[in-house]
Scaffold this motif. Structure first.
Motif, PDB file in Angstrom:
ATOM      1  N   GLY A 260     -15.389  10.273  20.765  1.00 26.57           N
ATOM      2  CA  GLY A 260     -14.162  10.589  20.035  1.00 26.57           C
ATOM      3  C   GLY A 260     -14.276  10.172  18.587  1.00 26.57           C
ATOM      4  N   LEU A 261     -14.073  11.117  17.680  1.00 30.74           N
ATOM      5  CA  LEU A 261     -14.190  10.820  16.244  1.00 30.74           C
ATOM      6  C   LEU A 261     -12.863  11.018  15.535  1.00 30.74           C
ATOM      7  N   LYS A 262     -12.436   9.992  14.822  1.00 33.44           N
ATOM      8  CA  LYS A 262     -11.313  10.100  13.890  1.00 33.44           C
ATOM      9  C   LYS A 262     -11.900  10.080  12.484  1.00 33.44           C
ATOM     10  N   PRO A 263     -11.807  11.191  11.767  1.00 38.04           N
ATOM     11  CA  PRO A 263     -12.375  11.228  10.417  1.00 38.04           C
ATOM     12  C   PRO A 263     -11.554  10.397   9.416  1.00 38.04           C
ATOM     13  N   THR A 264     -12.069  10.304   8.197  1.00 39.94           N
ATOM     14  CA  THR A 264     -11.366   9.656   7.086  1.00 39.94           C
ATOM     15  C   THR A 264      -9.992  10.299   6.908  1.00 39.94           C
TER      16      THR A 264
ATOM     17  N   VAL B 109     -17.174   1.975  12.835  1.00 39.10           N
ATOM     18  CA  VAL B 109     -16.260   2.224  11.718  1.00 39.10           C
ATOM     19  C   VAL B 109     -17.084   2.354  10.440  1.00 39.10           C
ATOM     20  N   GLY B 110     -16.811   3.362   9.644  1.00 38.34           N
ATOM     21  CA  GLY B 110     -17.559   3.567   8.405  1.00 38.34           C
ATOM     22  C   GLY B 110     -16.664   3.446   7.183  1.00 38.34           C
ATOM     23  N   PRO B 111     -17.271   3.455   5.999  1.00 36.84           N
ATOM     24  CA  PRO B 111     -16.468   3.460   4.773  1.00 36.84           C
ATOM     25  C   PRO B 111     -15.822   4.837   4.573  1.00 36.84           C
ATOM     26  N   HIS B 112     -14.888   4.963   3.652  1.00 36.19           N
ATOM     27  CA  HIS B 112     -14.250   6.257   3.397  1.00 36.19           C
ATOM     28  C   HIS B 112     -15.299   7.352   3.213  1.00 36.19           C
TER      29      HIS B 112
ATOM     30  N   ALA C 269      -8.741   0.844  11.410  1.00 35.76           N
ATOM     31  CA  ALA C 269      -9.315   2.012  10.736  1.00 35.76           C
ATOM     32  C   ALA C 269      -8.217   2.962  10.253  1.00 35.76           C
ATOM     33  N   ASN C 270      -7.129   3.092  11.025  1.00 35.69           N
ATOM     34  CA  ASN C 270      -6.022   3.957  10.594  1.00 35.69           C
ATOM     35  C   ASN C 270      -5.299   3.354   9.398  1.00 35.69           C
ATOM     36  N   LEU C 271      -5.043   2.042   9.472  1.00 39.14           N
ATOM     37  CA  LEU C 271      -4.316   1.393   8.378  1.00 39.14           C
ATOM     38  C   LEU C 271      -5.091   1.517   7.073  1.00 39.14           C
ATOM     39  N   ALA C 272      -6.431   1.431   7.154  1.00 34.84           N
ATOM     40  CA  ALA C 272      -7.261   1.490   5.957  1.00 34.84           C
ATOM     41  C   ALA C 272      -7.762   2.902   5.660  1.00 34.84           C
ATOM     42  N   GLY C 273      -7.436   3.875   6.516  1.00 36.01           N
ATOM     43  CA  GLY C 273      -7.832   5.271   6.282  1.00 36.01           C
ATOM     44  C   GLY C 273      -9.307   5.546   6.516  1.00 36.01           C
ATOM     45  N   LEU C 274      -9.990   4.687   7.285  1.00 33.59           N
ATOM     46  CA  LEU C 274     -11.445   4.792   7.458  1.00 33.59           C
ATOM     47  C   LEU C 274     -11.828   5.710   8.619  1.00 33.59           C
TER      48      LEU C 274
ATOM     49  N   MET D   1       0.834  -1.200   0.000  1.00 30.88           N
ATOM     50  CA  MET D   1       0.000   0.000   0.000  1.00 30.88           C
ATOM     51  C   MET D   1       0.876   1.261   0.000  1.00 30.88           C
ATOM     52  N   ALA D   2       0.507   2.218  -0.843  1.00 34.78           N
ATOM     53  CA  ALA D   2       1.254   3.474  -0.875  1.00 34.78           C
ATOM     54  C   ALA D   2       0.429   4.596  -0.253  1.00 34.78           C
ATOM     55  N   HIS D   3      -0.888   4.496  -0.312  1.00 38.41           N
ATOM     56  CA  HIS D   3      -1.775   5.543   0.207  1.00 38.41           C
ATOM     57  C   HIS D   3      -3.089   4.888   0.615  1.00 38.41           C
ATOM     58  N   PRO D   4      -3.599   5.188   1.824  1.00 39.31           N
ATOM     59  CA  PRO D   4      -4.802   4.495   2.287  1.00 39.31           C
ATOM     60  C   PRO D   4      -6.042   4.731   1.425  1.00 39.31           C
ATOM     61  N   LEU D   5      -6.080   5.819   0.656  1.00 39.21           N
ATOM     62  CA  LEU D   5      -7.234   6.049  -0.215  1.00 39.21           C
ATOM     63  C   LEU D   5      -6.867   5.845  -1.683  1.00 39.21           C
ATOM     64  N   ALA D   6      -5.709   5.235  -1.914  1.00 42.94           N
ATOM     65  CA  ALA D   6      -5.218   5.004  -3.277  1.00 42.94           C
ATOM     66  C   ALA D   6      -5.172   6.305  -4.081  1.00 42.94           C
TER      67      ALA D   6
END
Lengths: 95, 486
Positions: free
Chosen positions: B189-193, B455-458, B430-435, A52-57
């Motif tokens: 506590g909210l961590k946004p996309t 946890v939600g989608p982007h 969620a951090n690893l996937a940016g969610l 992975m390079a960016h979490p949102l590609a």
């Protein structure tokens, strides 16, 4: 795997960190535990998986190469330890 | 009701009606902080003069009919956000003498919305920690039990909101640093996309994971804060250019028909039994409100902590190389040469956990190990992100526990980094996937709060906020106040 003191010293030098003898002893022990812990990743089959390079590609954004910032050097240098004539002072590098 | 018990939404009504002015409100909270924070240590810097001046401006703006979304409302910033003219320490000796020459975008946006900033909150050093014990300024205490940790790294933000010192605080979340302390203190506590809120001026820890968010007492207040904080920023190269919805407009809608994913991996043997019961009860409440639950599988999620502890230290070792004792920050005295200056300034300026993470990062990035650790972790990270993507084909959000157990005692895990790292087991994915992800209070175990993790989608913040707000219409866990701070 467990690290030895030589490896810990090498890593500390790469990271530009001076540690005391006590800190080395603790580093060897705790870093070894951390490395053992993350070693479980080696068992995962990741054949053909693109890292992975960016979490949102998303791609890195570019901007025109224009001057957009003003010169704030004097302001920024207020946080410096030693400044003379707008230059940061460090210990002598060349004899 | 005493003024300090009120949420942002309630205070806004009071200011609008003229029940009190922002100057009165600000002075009253500053007085409360001066007395009560002695027990908590949640502030590093109190900016009383600046706050009272901002409050006077906000009152004047209101009199002229000119009001921003946070006009006259008191907040605090985690001390990771650069604030022009104010000491910004990041919880470290390294920056104990650092007066920021500029303000973070988040700081500017919140100021432009009319907020009154009471000060800067304590945190784990450089946001590296899950108990607030790595702070150079000493640990923060949990308002629900002063012998316990409030969590970390945004521990000061969470404790100050939970203890009613302030209605809202900013925070940052790299592996759970907003959501875990929110769970442990009974706050929201909210961590946004990733990319939703600008990282400009937010001192970097792990740039592909870091995201700014907030800690509040109600989900409604989180929606209000996010509306102010979110948006594209050309100064952050990873900021995403996408319109900011009106988050407050959609929270009132029913959750009937909402599809909630339940992952069995979130309820495995590592989860405290009584915490499990509280989380299951909360899911039943959501079902009774018309949501449907669907079992999902996140087969690689158990690898998220080891993956994180390769990626985050690697990025940290790179980001923290800027602290060299030359341009700003701590500088060792009587250096023999330039190398000695670098090594001693960093050795003396950083605390143990930060040094450990820098060394872990230097190791996994070093010649001969890069492919085996860093590249491998980024591949596993892709697998974890793919699992979430697959799950979101069938569900609107994923619900589970925020932490494996309620708050632990200060000192309990400080000597065992792995035990400390495993606190993040449900949050780092969620951090690893940016969610986007949020923790909301869902009950108590032994008088200590339990957090429900959504946890939600982007860019799915709206569905998280709507679900959380609707849950808070049915339950009153978020209204509970620690006995010692009533």
């Amino acid at each position: 795997m467990s690290l030895n003191k030589n490896q810990a010293q090498h890593i500390a030098m790469l990271a530009r960190l001076k540690l005391s003898d006590d800190e080395y002893a603790e580093s060897v022990e705790k870093l070894s535990k951390i490395i053992d812990f993350v070693d479980q990743l080696s068992a995962v089959d990741t054949t053909d998986i693109i890292p992975m390079a960016h979490p949102l590609a998303a791609a890195q954004r570019l901007r025109p190469d224009d001057v957009t910032e003003v010169d704030n050097r004097d302001h920024y240098q207020q946080n410096a330890n030693e400044v003379v004539d707008g230059l940061y002072l460090v210990p002598k590098v060349l004899e | 009701m005493d003024i300090y018990h009120q949420t942002l939404a309630e205070l806004c009504v009071g200011l609008e009606k003229g029940d009190f002015t922002s100057v009165e409100l600000t002075q009253s909270l500053l007085d409360r902080v001066a007395v009560e924070d002695k027990r908590l240590n949640s502030f590093i810097t109190i900016t009383a003069t600046e706050a009272l001046a901002a409050a006077a401006s906000a009152d004047e703006a209101r009199a002229n009919g000119n009001t921003g979304a946070l006009n006259g409302l008191p907040i605090v910033h985690k001390d990771i956000f650069c604030t022009k003219g104010v000491k910004t320490t990041c919880g470290s000796k390294m920056l104990d003498n650092f007066i920021s020459p500029y303000s973070a975008t988040v700081v500017k946006k919140i100021a432009n919305a009319g907020a009154v900033v009471l000060g800067k909150c304590n945190m784990d050093e450089f946001a590296m920690g899950s108990s607030n014990e790595t702070s150079f300024f000493g640990p923060v205490r949990n308002p629900w039990n002063l012998e316990c940790t409030p969590g970390g790294s945004s521990g000061g933000s969470a404790a100050s909101v939970a203890a009613r010192l302030v209605p809202a605080a900013t925070g940052t979340d790299t592996g759970g640093s907003i959501r875990q302390p929110a769970a442990l203190t009974g706050t929201v506590g909210l961590k946004p996309t990733y990319g939703r809120v600008s990282r400009y001026g937010m001192i970097a820890f792990a740039s592909s994971l870091d995201q700014a968010g907030m800690i509040t007492r109600s989900v409604e207040d989180a929606a209000r804060m996010l509306g102010v904080m979110a948006g594209f920023d050309k100064r952050d190269s990873t900021s995403i250019n996408q319109a900011v919805p009106d988050y407050l407009a959609s929270i009132g809608k029913s959750i009937k028909g909402l599809r909630i994913g339940i992952a069995r991996q979130h309820f495995d043997e590592g989860l405290d039994e009584r915490t499990r019961t509280k989380v299951k009860d909360a899911i039943s409440v959501l079902e009774s409100m018309g949501a449907t639950t669907i079992e999902i599988d996140l087969p690689n999620i158990n690898l998220s902590v080891p993956t994180y502890y390769v990626v985050a230290p690697a990025e940290c070792s790179s980001n923290l190389s800027r602290f060299d004792g030359v341009r700003f920050g701590y500088r060792a005295e009587n250096a023999e040469d330039l190398l000695d200056l670098y090594c001693r300034s960093r050795g003396e300026g950083f605390g143990d956990e930060v040094k450990r993470r820098i060394m872990t990062g230097a190791y996994v990035l070093s010649a001969g190990y890069y492919d085996a650790y860093y590249i491998k972790a980024q591949q596993v990270r892709q697998l974890i992100a793919d699992d979430f993507k697959e799950a979101f084909f069938n569900v609107d959000l994923i619900v589970g526990p925020t932490t494996p157990s309620p708050a632990f005692k200060l000192g309990d895990k400080v000597d065992d980094p792995i035990q400390m790292y495993l606190n993040d087991i449900y949050t780092v994915g969620a951090n690893l996937a940016g969610l986007p992800a949020m923790s909301i209070p869902c009950g108590f175990v032994n008088d200590m709060p339990v957090g429900l993790h959504l946890v939600g989608p982007h860019f799915g913040e709206e569905v998280l906020l709507r679900c959380g707000h609707q849950y808070q219409q049915e339950t009153d866990w978020h209204m509970a106040c620690p006995e010692a701070f009533k």
